[in-house]
Scaffold this active site. Sequence first.
Site, PDB file in Angstrom:
ATOM      1  CE  LYS A  78     -29.879 -19.147 -52.795  1.00  0.00           C
ATOM      2  NZ  LYS A  78     -31.201 -18.575 -53.193  1.00  0.00           N
ATOM      3  CB  SER A 152     -32.781 -18.422 -49.855  1.00  0.00           C
ATOM      4  OG  SER A 152     -32.941 -18.522 -51.255  1.00  0.00           O
ATOM      5  CB  SER A 176     -34.474 -16.093 -52.797  1.00  0.00           C
ATOM      6  OG  SER A 176     -35.317 -16.763 -51.895  1.00  0.00           O
TER       7      SER A 176
END
Length: 452
Positions: A78, A152, A176
């Site tokens: 990420k 996210s 997330s």
Amino acid sequence: MTEWVGRTATEIAAAVRAGEVTAQEVVRAHLDRIAALDGELGAFVRVRAEAALREAAEVDARADRADLPLAGVPVAIKDNVPVAGEPMRSGSAATPDGPQEKDHSVVARLRAAGAVVVGLTNLPELGIYPFSDSVYGITRNPWDRGRTAGGSSGGSAAAVASGMVPIAHGNDGAGSIRIPAANCGLFGIKPGTGVVPAELGGDNWAGMSENGPLTTTVGDAALMLAVMAGDASLAAIAEPERVRVAISAKPPAAGVIINRDFVGAVRAAGKTLAGLGHTVEHDDPRYPLWAATAVTARWLACPAADAEPYLSDPRLETRTRRHAAAGRLFTKVRPPRDDDRERLCQALAPFFERHDVLVMPTLAQLAPHARRWGEGSWMHSVVTSLRYAPMAGAWNLAGYPAASVPAGLSPEGLPLAVQLVATPGKESLLIGLAAQLERQHPWPRHAPFFPS
């Protein structure tokens, strides 16, 4: 497509260790998959094709290759933790575009274990929202490209669910990891506080954020979590016996409406666990009325602090500016309090004295549409977030481990999921129960539009 695309990380690592395939061959096959699919899904913001192949060759040449737990396994990271030599943009055009000097601790551990970083994945600006669109593109759900993959860590989830990588890194400040795992039919676990190095922003979102894995199997998650935590014992999946399980569809805040298919998934999981010999009861945690406000305070205040260095940059999204302004205002009314976690754990203690594990919905509603949310109304993003994904944040505030487990399909053909929660130190218990659910009701490892 090659025989190595779609394999589990466990299978790939075993084959590379044994010399049945090279890390370069595995990585090249996955890079080809990314090149073929990512234009449609928008999972990656940066693909490290040349660098990944060089690093795969280094894995092949390592003297300790036969001992590497993730030998030659392609992994996506990420784009909000440092990867040496790459920019870290956190979903924003306003962040610095220079290369990072060194790897985040988790990235360093993955690489030391033989994993190869093939690319960095998309997220909403500064990781604020449960849908992953940014200036770098819209991440779409492989199960339904008209819907968001979640956030996210949505780019990581889309990459795994489409077979572009077998495993991916995510992090979780209010759901997330679990939210995109639920949207994309994956297993994702947020470890409890201190199990895996966090090192996310100034204060890890006031202690709420943790790094963790997104995978297609429980076994891969256990392996990846063990590497990230630096604790090999976490890779061994123990068979839990006579666990006291509570099932509950009670929302953690007033006004939340839970999709009946998610409620049904919780009941079905409870029936499965009872059939395995566990003690299963319907029981609801008594969430304190102030807990939702405390979670919201952090969701507003922590991004406000993250955005502060970039407020003078016109490239920062208007939505983020408004979120930061709301955070500053909310902090004056109800700032995050140092004793919030302790108070919440005390309130929940009687429930977890009666039960070892809570089974509850991961989401309240199905994934919303994929769109450029960052260019729209701040209030629309906030209301949509609270409506569809309010079920996870309490466990970040408490610091408890929590995992999302696939649990069948909705009438629309989208993944359903249940959330497993336990008290600190019980990651292995959650993994063991999830493995039992996986054996009883195996889930599709990849979205049907992108078979392996």
